[in-house]
Design an enzyme around this catalytic site. Structure first.
Site, PDB file in Angstrom:
ATOM      1  N   LYS A  59      32.727  21.458  81.903  1.00 43.31           N
ATOM      2  CA  LYS A  59      32.826  22.401  83.014  1.00 43.31           C
ATOM      3  C   LYS A  59      33.954  23.423  82.807  1.00 43.31           C
ATOM      4  O   LYS A  59      35.105  23.035  82.591  1.00 43.31           O
ATOM      5  CB  LYS A  59      33.080  21.623  84.311  1.00 43.31           C
ATOM      6  N   CYS A  93      72.629   2.534  70.664  1.00 40.49           N
ATOM      7  CA  CYS A  93      73.490   2.807  71.813  1.00 40.49           C
ATOM      8  C   CYS A  93      73.677   1.545  72.652  1.00 40.49           C
ATOM      9  O   CYS A  93      74.344   0.632  72.196  1.00 40.49           O
ATOM     10  CB  CYS A  93      72.972   4.003  72.599  1.00 40.49           C
ATOM     11  N   GLU A 141      80.961  -1.725  81.767  1.00 41.27           N
ATOM     12  CA  GLU A 141      79.922  -1.043  82.554  1.00 41.27           C
ATOM     13  C   GLU A 141      79.245  -2.031  83.504  1.00 41.27           C
ATOM     14  O   GLU A 141      78.962  -1.703  84.646  1.00 41.27           O
ATOM     15  CB  GLU A 141      78.865  -0.422  81.617  1.00 41.27           C
ATOM     16  N   HIS A 187      72.533   8.146  68.634  1.00 42.53           N
ATOM     17  CA  HIS A 187      71.071   8.101  68.725  1.00 42.53           C
ATOM     18  C   HIS A 187      70.441   8.784  67.510  1.00 42.53           C
ATOM     19  O   HIS A 187      70.199   9.990  67.551  1.00 42.53           O
ATOM     20  CB  HIS A 187      70.594   8.834  69.979  1.00 42.53           C
ATOM     21  N   GLU A 199      67.507   8.700  66.605  1.00 40.25           N
ATOM     22  CA  GLU A 199      66.120   9.113  66.878  1.00 40.25           C
ATOM     23  C   GLU A 199      66.002  10.600  67.196  1.00 40.25           C
ATOM     24  O   GLU A 199      64.949  11.198  66.978  1.00 40.25           O
ATOM     25  CB  GLU A 199      65.505   8.270  68.002  1.00 40.25           C
TER      26      GLU A 199
HETATM   27  N1  GLN Z   1      75.181   2.583  79.080  1.00 42.13           N
HETATM   28  C1  GLN Z   1      75.825   2.707  77.809  1.00 42.13           C
HETATM   29  C2  GLN Z   1      76.992   3.674  77.862  1.00 42.13           C
HETATM   30  O1  GLN Z   1      77.089   4.488  78.731  1.00 42.13           O
HETATM   31  C3  GLN Z   1      74.843   3.083  76.712  1.00 42.13           C
HETATM   32  C4  GLN Z   1      74.167   4.390  76.915  1.00 42.13           C
HETATM   33  C5  GLN Z   1      72.918   4.572  76.100  1.00 42.13           C
HETATM   34  O2  GLN Z   1      72.325   3.613  75.633  1.00 42.13           O
HETATM   35  N2  GLN Z   1      72.472   5.802  75.910  1.00 42.13           N
HETATM   36  O3  GLN Z   1      77.844   3.630  77.019  1.00 42.13           O
END
Ligand code: GLN
Length: 545
Positions: free
Chosen positions: A188, A381, A405, A517, A519
């Protein structure tokens, strides 16, 4: 040549893959030797997606210069290898903030501040990338949301004005959807016609239509769309479902999307670039049939929440000639009793990043399982922090070891805030963000991964690398000697402030955690060395068994 502007909008429904089409256009123009950038304008009011729950908007992608952005920027970088910056991700919130700050500063000299022209002027300024002096041939601007959304109206008005102002130097690409109705056995085009009409109602005539479809569209149907929508037949392109998003640029090239854009602008089209390395990659992807099973231990049961990690695993698999089969395992459901069962058959474990309490004990249990069973384990991380906590609890004997944390009063804060973070109270953009140097210890497994990789982005050499960060908490160096004596080594540190960037257990086959990171830096042409070596270790482990 002066800069040309390509605007990419979407109609009918969201999630059609505007980001993939924008990234594909970028790739095709880049292959023709043009200097290109791709930017995303999002209509929501958050200043950036950094504070958004991944369930709302998928992963938050981080640029080298530390901007928390929409995950589409990840597609742009993976497809093109272009490094984006904070100028490539704009939201309504940022636009308004700039205008309101200026108003408070008295810059508007008593004028009434309005959506048109003040907001639209600020949008236009950013769409044109005024003042950035980048010498670009093409700026591709993708506008988030769908035509007709109230909140994207100022963006559309800005595009309308720019088309008028720029003449042939601007091209509008509109992406729509052609549904297949099973009961009628028909495709469509009406939703597309309506969407284009809506765009025309805003004063924008699209030059090119990209029709998303699950079935092949024949010429008759394309002709119908062309004539109803005032678009040339050859400029009605279809984007059929593909086995992989990385096939899309090739499909677009085959249909002449890039050539159409050049013709519209009035640039000689020239020869079609061969894109050899891209085709080599696709060939590898098509022929990779053996599977390697990787557990993705995280808390967001949503494909897009770990987009860059998933893509990095897939890309590294393809370059290792295997298909990475990712098994999402919700860390909230992992207990000491069921971990063996949950990880049964996995060749490796990736422990995901994250924030807050939810699901962390499961990540710690998965880290312990990976360590004690010598299964390739990659912590990113928060994942790395959980590896560190697990080691403290079970090897160093600090049973209450934790990150401040989650446990501010722990006696053994092996993960803690840096002094300068302690005074920060705001949430948005206040983490350690963006690329920082990391010096790698020669001879370590990590060093081998980086130095033997044949696929290194130009920013990497074997000892000093730059990797992107998004976190607040750090490895607590008070405990470093303890760790090193008992077998977990710091093999990557920031040369400026000695922060621990990478830990590994040399006795294990592959047990590496990164505070950064990796990635975000993996691309189709340059998969990240750590993902490459992780997948290789997973394959080696499987074949040994
Ligand atoms: N919470 C963790 C920090 O602030 C890791 C953060 C994350 O994995 N991006 O250090």
């Amino acid at each position: 040549m002066n800069t040309k502007y390509i605007f990419v909008t979407g109609g009918v429904v969201s999630s059609l893959g505007k980001g993939i089409i924008s990234a594909s256009i970028g790739k095709l123009l880049l292959a023709r030797g043009y200097k290109v950038t791709i930017q995303k304008f999002d209509p929501y009011i958050n200043i950036d997606p950094g504070t958004l729950n991944p369930y709302e908007h998928g992963e938050c992608y981080v640029t080298d210069d530390g901007m928390e952005t929409d995950l589409d920027l990840g597609h742009y970088e993976r497809f093109t290898g272009i490094r984006t910056t904070r100028n490539n991700s704009i939201t309504t919130g940022r636009i308004y903030k700039t205008v309101i700050d200026r108003e408070r500063h008295g810059d508007y000299l008593g004028k009434t501040i309005q959506v048109v022209p003040h907001i639209t002027d600020e949008i236009k300024r950013r769409m044109l990338r005024e003042g950035l002096n980048e010498g670009l041939d093409f700026v591709i601007t993708e506008v988030g949301g769908t035509i007709g959304d109230i909140e994207s109206a100022p963006f559309m008005e800005a595009i309308r004005q720019l088309r008028w102002q720029l003449g042939r130097d601007a091209v509008c690409v509109h992406l729509t959807y052609v549904p297949y109705l099973k009961a009628a056995d028909e495709l469509k085009t009406k939703p597309t016609q309506h969407s284009v009409k809506e765009l025309q109602g805003m004063g924008i005539q699209p030059d090119i239509l990209v029709l998303r479809t699950e079935r092949h569209l024949d010429d008759g149907l394309r002709m119908k769309v062309a004539s109803f929508c005032n678009v040339d037949l050859e400029c009605v392109v279809q984007s059929e479902d593909m086995p992989s998003i990385y096939e899309v640029p090739v499909s677009m090239q085959r249909q002449g999307l890039d050539a159409d854009i050049l013709r519209k602008i009035g640039i000689p089209v020239g020869e079609t670039p061969a894109m050899k390395s891209w085709h080599d990659f696709l060939q590898k992807q098509r022929s990779a049939t053996c599977e390697v099973h990787v557990a993705l231990v995280g808390k967001y049961d949503l494909q897009d929440a770990y987009k860059s990690i998933r893509e990095s695993l897939n890309l590294a698999g393809i370059y290792n000639n295997v298909k990475t089969k990712i098994h999402f395992i919700n860390s909230e459901g992992i207990t000491a009793d069921n971990v063996a069962e949950k990880l049964d058959g996995m060749a490796g474990i990736l422990i995901c990043p994250g924030f807050g309490q939810r699901g962390i004990e499961g990540k710690i249990i998965a880290a312990e399982y990976g360590r004690t069973h010598d299964l390739p384990t990659f912590g990113i991380c928060l994942g790395m922090q959980m590896m560190v906590i697990e080691f403290a609890r079970n090897v160093l004997g600090y049973k209450d070891a934790h990150s401040t944390e989650m446990a501010p009063d722990t006696q053994h804060p092996v993960i803690d805030l840096m002094e300068e973070q302690k005074t920060i109270t705001g949430m948005g953009g206040t983490m350690r963000l963006g690329a920082y140097d990391c010096e790698i210890k020669e001879g370590s497994k990590t060093w081998k991964a980086y130095s033997t990789s044949s696929s290194k982005p130009s920013t990497l050499n074997s000892k000093l690398v730059q990797e992107r960060h998004r976190h607040r908490y750090e490895f607590n160096n008070i405990y470093l000697d303890d760790y090193e004596q008992k077998g977990m080594q710091c093999v990557g540190r920031n040369p400026g402030n000695d922060l621990v960037e990478i830990v590994e257990i040399p006795q294990n086959k592959w047990y590496i955690g990164t505070q950064f990171h990796p990635e975000y830096a993996s691309t189709v042409i340059h998969p990240h060395p750590l993902f490459m070596s992780f997948i290789k270790a997973c394959i080696d482990g499987t074949t040994e068994a």
